[in-house]
Scaffold this motif. Sequence first.
Motif, mmCIF file in Angstrom:
data_model
loop_
_atom_site.group_PDB
_atom_site.id
_atom_site.type_symbol
_atom_site.label_atom_id
_atom_site.label_comp_id
_atom_site.label_asym_id
_atom_site.label_seq_id
_atom_site.Cartn_x
_atom_site.Cartn_y
_atom_site.Cartn_z
ATOM 1 N N GLU A 1 22.585 -4.668 41.861
ATOM 2 C CA GLU A 1 22.287 -3.213 41.929
ATOM 3 C C GLU A 1 20.779 -4.215 43.085
ATOM 4 O OE1 GLU A 1 24.057 0.103 40.165
ATOM 5 O OE2 GLU A 1 22.925 -1.242 38.553
ATOM 6 N N ALA A 2 20.819 -3.207 43.752
ATOM 7 C CA ALA A 2 19.200 -3.060 43.932
ATOM 8 C C ALA A 2 19.402 -3.543 45.713
ATOM 9 C CB ALA A 2 18.013 -2.759 43.186
ATOM 10 N N SER B 1 19.568 -0.459 49.809
ATOM 11 C CA SER B 1 19.549 -0.858 47.873
ATOM 12 C C SER B 1 20.641 -0.308 47.278
ATOM 13 C CB SER B 1 18.921 -0.141 47.075
ATOM 14 O OG SER B 1 18.688 -0.182 46.090
ATOM 15 N N GLN C 1 24.061 -0.160 45.475
ATOM 16 C CA GLN C 1 24.427 0.726 44.035
ATOM 17 C C GLN C 1 26.165 -0.127 43.647
ATOM 18 O OE1 GLN C 1 24.029 4.436 44.594
ATOM 19 N NE2 GLN C 1 22.730 4.552 43.935
ATOM 20 N N TRP C 2 26.025 -0.398 42.302
ATOM 21 C CA TRP C 2 28.069 -0.535 41.500
ATOM 22 C C TRP C 2 28.453 0.708 41.791
ATOM 23 C CZ3 TRP C 2 30.731 1.895 38.576
ATOM 24 C CH2 TRP C 2 32.495 1.376 37.960
ATOM 25 N N SER C 3 28.387 1.406 42.635
ATOM 26 C CA SER C 3 29.493 2.534 43.181
ATOM 27 C C SER C 3 29.746 1.718 44.364
ATOM 28 C CB SER C 3 28.878 3.522 42.844
ATOM 29 O OG SER C 3 27.821 4.220 43.822
#
Lengths: 114, 114
Positions: free
Chosen positions: B15-16, B80, B82-84
Amino acid sequence: ETGVTQSPTHLIKTRGQQVTLRCSSQSGHNTVSWYQQALGQGPQFIFQYYREEENGRGNFPPRFSGLQFPNYSSELNVNALELDDSALYLCASSLSGTTDSPLHFGNGTRLTVT
Amino acid sequence: AQSVSQHNHHVILSEAASLELGCNYSYGGTVNLFWYVQYPGQHLQLLLKYFSGDPLVKGIKGFEAEFIKSKFSFNLRKPSVQWSDTAEYFCAVILSGGYNKLIFGAGTRLAVHP
Protein backbone atom coordinates in the motif's frame (compact mmCIF):
# COMPACT_ATOMS: atom_id res chain seq x y z
CA GLU A 1 -30.65 1.17 -14.47
CA THR A 2 -30.22 -2.58 -14.71
CA GLY A 3 -26.88 -3.77 -15.93
CA VAL A 4 -25.98 -6.60 -18.26
CA THR A 5 -27.14 -9.95 -16.96
CA GLN A 6 -26.00 -13.34 -18.16
CA SER A 7 -27.31 -16.83 -17.55
CA PRO A 8 -26.41 -19.36 -16.44
CA THR A 9 -23.42 -18.40 -14.31
CA HIS A 10 -21.80 -21.81 -14.58
CA LEU A 11 -22.29 -24.71 -16.96
CA ILE A 12 -20.70 -28.11 -17.46
CA LYS A 13 -21.04 -29.86 -20.81
CA THR A 14 -19.56 -32.88 -22.51
CA ARG A 15 -17.48 -32.73 -25.66
CA GLY A 16 -19.70 -32.86 -28.74
CA GLN A 17 -22.73 -31.35 -27.05
CA GLN A 18 -24.35 -28.02 -27.85
CA VAL A 19 -24.78 -25.08 -25.48
CA THR A 20 -26.82 -21.86 -25.41
CA LEU A 21 -25.78 -18.89 -23.30
CA ARG A 22 -28.07 -15.93 -22.69
CA CYS A 23 -27.59 -12.24 -22.18
CA SER A 24 -29.90 -9.36 -21.33
CA SER A 25 -28.47 -6.04 -22.39
CA GLN A 26 -28.47 -2.91 -20.30
CA SER A 27 -31.60 -0.82 -20.62
CA GLY A 28 -31.48 1.40 -23.72
CA HIS A 29 -28.60 -0.50 -25.37
CA ASN A 30 -29.18 -1.88 -28.87
CA THR A 31 -25.81 -3.54 -29.46
CA VAL A 32 -24.52 -6.74 -27.92
CA SER A 33 -21.05 -8.25 -28.22
CA TRP A 34 -19.77 -11.61 -27.07
CA TYR A 35 -16.25 -12.38 -25.88
CA GLN A 36 -14.44 -15.57 -24.89
CA GLN A 37 -11.93 -15.35 -22.05
CA ALA A 38 -9.75 -18.41 -21.66
CA LEU A 39 -7.84 -18.91 -18.44
CA GLY A 40 -4.93 -16.50 -18.12
CA GLN A 41 -5.84 -14.56 -21.25
CA GLY A 42 -7.70 -11.41 -22.12
CA PRO A 43 -11.16 -11.57 -23.64
CA GLN A 44 -11.32 -12.33 -27.36
CA PHE A 45 -14.04 -10.91 -29.59
CA ILE A 46 -16.48 -13.48 -30.97
CA PHE A 47 -19.10 -11.31 -32.69
CA GLN A 48 -21.34 -8.29 -32.36
CA TYR A 49 -25.06 -7.86 -33.01
CA TYR A 50 -26.69 -4.57 -33.83
CA ARG A 51 -30.46 -4.39 -34.18
CA GLU A 52 -30.77 -8.15 -34.60
CA GLU A 53 -28.07 -8.52 -37.25
CA GLU A 54 -24.47 -9.69 -36.93
CA ASN A 55 -22.26 -6.76 -37.95
CA GLY A 56 -18.82 -7.99 -36.96
CA ARG A 57 -17.12 -11.30 -36.27
CA GLY A 58 -13.79 -12.40 -34.84
CA ASN A 59 -11.72 -15.48 -35.66
CA PHE A 60 -14.16 -18.08 -34.43
CA PRO A 61 -15.49 -21.03 -36.45
CA PRO A 62 -19.10 -21.18 -37.70
CA ARG A 63 -20.10 -23.51 -34.87
CA PHE A 64 -20.16 -20.32 -32.79
CA SER A 65 -23.40 -18.57 -33.71
CA GLY A 66 -25.67 -16.03 -32.17
CA LEU A 67 -29.00 -14.31 -32.18
CA GLN A 68 -30.29 -10.96 -31.07
CA PHE A 69 -33.96 -10.53 -30.29
CA PRO A 70 -36.27 -7.49 -30.78
CA ASN A 71 -35.77 -6.56 -27.11
CA TYR A 72 -32.00 -6.59 -27.80
CA SER A 73 -31.30 -9.57 -25.60
CA SER A 74 -28.98 -12.11 -27.14
CA GLU A 75 -27.95 -15.75 -27.27
CA LEU A 76 -24.62 -17.38 -27.99
CA ASN A 77 -24.82 -20.91 -29.34
CA VAL A 78 -21.88 -23.25 -29.60
CA ASN A 79 -22.26 -26.57 -31.43
CA ALA A 80 -20.02 -29.63 -31.29
CA LEU A 81 -18.28 -28.49 -28.12
CA GLU A 82 -14.53 -29.04 -27.84
CA LEU A 83 -12.38 -29.13 -24.72
CA ASP A 84 -10.77 -25.81 -25.76
CA ASP A 85 -14.17 -24.14 -25.60
CA SER A 86 -13.85 -24.18 -21.81
CA ALA A 87 -13.72 -20.50 -20.89
CA LEU A 88 -15.56 -17.56 -19.40
CA TYR A 89 -18.01 -16.14 -21.95
CA LEU A 90 -18.68 -12.45 -21.56
CA CYS A 91 -21.52 -10.46 -22.97
CA ALA A 92 -21.26 -6.69 -23.34
CA SER A 93 -23.85 -4.17 -24.43
CA SER A 94 -23.49 -0.63 -25.71
CA LEU A 95 -25.69 2.22 -26.83
CA SER A 96 -24.58 1.72 -30.40
CA GLY A 97 -22.14 -0.35 -32.39
CA THR A 98 -19.76 2.52 -33.00
CA THR A 99 -16.34 2.80 -31.43
CA ASP A 100 -17.23 5.78 -29.25
CA SER A 101 -19.85 3.84 -27.34
CA PRO A 102 -18.39 2.23 -24.19
CA LEU A 103 -19.07 -1.44 -23.55
CA HIS A 104 -20.79 -2.56 -20.36
CA PHE A 105 -19.95 -6.12 -19.42
CA GLY A 106 -21.90 -8.81 -17.60
CA ASN A 107 -20.39 -11.16 -15.04
CA GLY A 108 -20.01 -13.92 -17.59
CA THR A 109 -20.90 -17.58 -17.93
CA ARG A 110 -18.18 -20.05 -17.03
CA LEU A 111 -18.38 -23.02 -19.38
CA THR A 112 -16.50 -26.21 -18.63
CA VAL A 113 -16.29 -28.89 -21.33
CA THR A 114 -15.28 -32.35 -20.19
CA ALA B 1 -2.81 -8.62 -37.09
CA GLN B 2 -3.51 -6.04 -34.45
CA SER B 3 -2.42 -6.95 -30.94
CA VAL B 4 -2.07 -5.52 -27.46
CA SER B 5 0.84 -6.37 -25.16
CA GLN B 6 0.85 -5.92 -21.42
CA HIS B 7 4.33 -6.19 -20.02
CA ASN B 8 3.65 -7.61 -16.59
CA HIS B 9 1.38 -10.54 -15.87
CA HIS B 10 1.66 -10.24 -12.09
CA VAL B 11 2.54 -7.24 -9.97
CA ILE B 12 2.80 -7.21 -6.19
CA LEU B 13 2.94 -3.90 -4.32
CA SER B 14 2.61 -2.60 -0.82
CA GLU B 15 0.00 0.00 0.00
CA ALA B 16 1.07 3.57 -0.85
CA ALA B 17 3.50 2.38 -3.53
CA SER B 18 3.26 3.88 -6.97
CA LEU B 19 1.91 1.85 -9.86
CA GLU B 20 2.67 1.82 -13.54
CA LEU B 21 1.33 -0.88 -15.84
CA GLY B 22 2.67 -1.01 -19.35
CA CYS B 23 0.58 -1.41 -22.49
CA ASN B 24 1.67 -1.35 -26.11
CA TYR B 25 -0.40 -1.95 -29.20
CA SER B 26 0.47 -2.78 -32.76
CA TYR B 27 -1.57 -0.82 -35.27
CA GLY B 28 -0.53 2.11 -37.39
CA GLY B 29 -3.90 3.74 -37.76
CA THR B 30 -6.13 5.69 -35.41
CA VAL B 31 -7.19 3.82 -32.30
CA ASN B 32 -9.34 4.38 -29.26
CA LEU B 33 -7.68 3.12 -26.08
CA PHE B 34 -9.11 1.75 -22.86
CA TRP B 35 -8.19 0.34 -19.51
CA TYR B 36 -10.66 -2.01 -17.89
CA VAL B 37 -10.49 -3.39 -14.35
CA GLN B 38 -11.94 -6.60 -12.99
CA TYR B 39 -12.20 -6.77 -9.20
CA PRO B 40 -12.46 -10.26 -7.67
CA GLY B 41 -15.88 -11.70 -8.37
CA GLN B 42 -17.05 -8.69 -10.36
CA HIS B 43 -17.56 -7.80 -13.99
CA LEU B 44 -15.17 -5.87 -16.18
CA GLN B 45 -15.49 -2.15 -15.55
CA LEU B 46 -14.21 0.77 -17.57
CA LEU B 47 -11.40 2.57 -15.75
CA LEU B 48 -10.62 5.20 -18.35
CA LYS B 49 -10.56 5.79 -22.09
CA TYR B 50 -8.75 7.87 -24.67
CA PHE B 51 -10.31 8.89 -27.96
CA SER B 52 -8.55 12.15 -28.83
CA GLY B 53 -7.25 15.39 -27.33
CA ASP B 54 -5.10 15.60 -24.20
CA PRO B 55 -2.99 12.44 -24.17
CA LEU B 56 -3.05 12.36 -20.37
CA VAL B 57 -6.43 11.02 -19.31
CA LYS B 58 -7.81 10.67 -15.85
CA GLY B 59 -10.13 7.90 -14.81
CA ILE B 60 -11.93 6.71 -11.75
CA LYS B 61 -10.33 5.99 -8.37
CA GLY B 62 -7.26 8.15 -8.99
CA PHE B 63 -6.00 6.27 -12.04
CA GLU B 64 -4.56 8.01 -15.06
CA ALA B 65 -3.02 6.92 -18.34
CA GLU B 66 -0.79 8.57 -20.89
CA PHE B 67 -1.06 7.96 -24.62
CA ILE B 68 2.31 8.25 -26.37
CA LYS B 69 1.58 7.86 -30.06
CA SER B 70 5.24 7.57 -31.12
CA LYS B 71 5.69 4.62 -28.78
CA PHE B 72 2.28 3.02 -29.43
CA SER B 73 1.86 2.98 -25.67
CA PHE B 74 -0.91 3.66 -23.19
CA ASN B 75 0.51 3.08 -19.72
CA LEU B 76 -1.67 3.13 -16.63
CA ARG B 77 -0.49 4.91 -13.48
CA LYS B 78 -1.56 5.58 -9.93
CA PRO B 79 0.62 7.52 -7.48
CA SER B 80 -0.39 5.59 -4.38
CA VAL B 81 -2.19 2.25 -4.48
CA GLN B 82 -4.60 0.91 -1.91
CA TRP B 83 -5.46 -2.62 -0.88
CA SER B 84 -8.81 -2.16 -2.66
CA ASP B 85 -6.94 -1.78 -5.99
CA THR B 86 -6.23 -5.50 -5.95
CA ALA B 87 -7.70 -6.63 -9.26
CA GLU B 88 -6.89 -7.65 -12.81
CA TYR B 89 -6.26 -4.82 -15.26
CA PHE B 90 -6.79 -5.09 -19.00
CA CYS B 91 -5.60 -2.72 -21.68
CA ALA B 92 -7.70 -2.71 -24.86
CA VAL B 93 -7.90 -0.93 -28.19
CA ILE B 94 -10.57 -0.37 -30.79
CA LEU B 95 -9.68 0.48 -34.36
CA SER B 96 -11.28 3.86 -34.89
CA GLY B 97 -14.04 4.02 -37.46
CA GLY B 98 -14.84 0.35 -37.31
CA TYR B 99 -17.36 -1.47 -35.25
CA ASN B 100 -17.05 -1.86 -31.52
CA LYS B 101 -14.51 -4.72 -31.45
CA LEU B 102 -12.21 -4.49 -28.45
CA ILE B 103 -8.79 -6.09 -28.73
CA PHE B 104 -7.59 -6.93 -25.25
CA GLY B 105 -4.20 -7.55 -23.77
CA ALA B 106 -3.64 -10.63 -21.62
CA GLY B 107 -4.15 -8.67 -18.41
CA THR B 108 -2.03 -7.79 -15.38
CA ARG B 109 -2.97 -9.22 -12.03
CA LEU B 110 -2.21 -6.69 -9.28
CA ALA B 111 -1.99 -7.70 -5.63
CA VAL B 112 -1.66 -4.91 -3.06
CA HIS B 113 -0.57 -5.92 0.41
CA PRO B 114 -1.51 -3.84 3.46
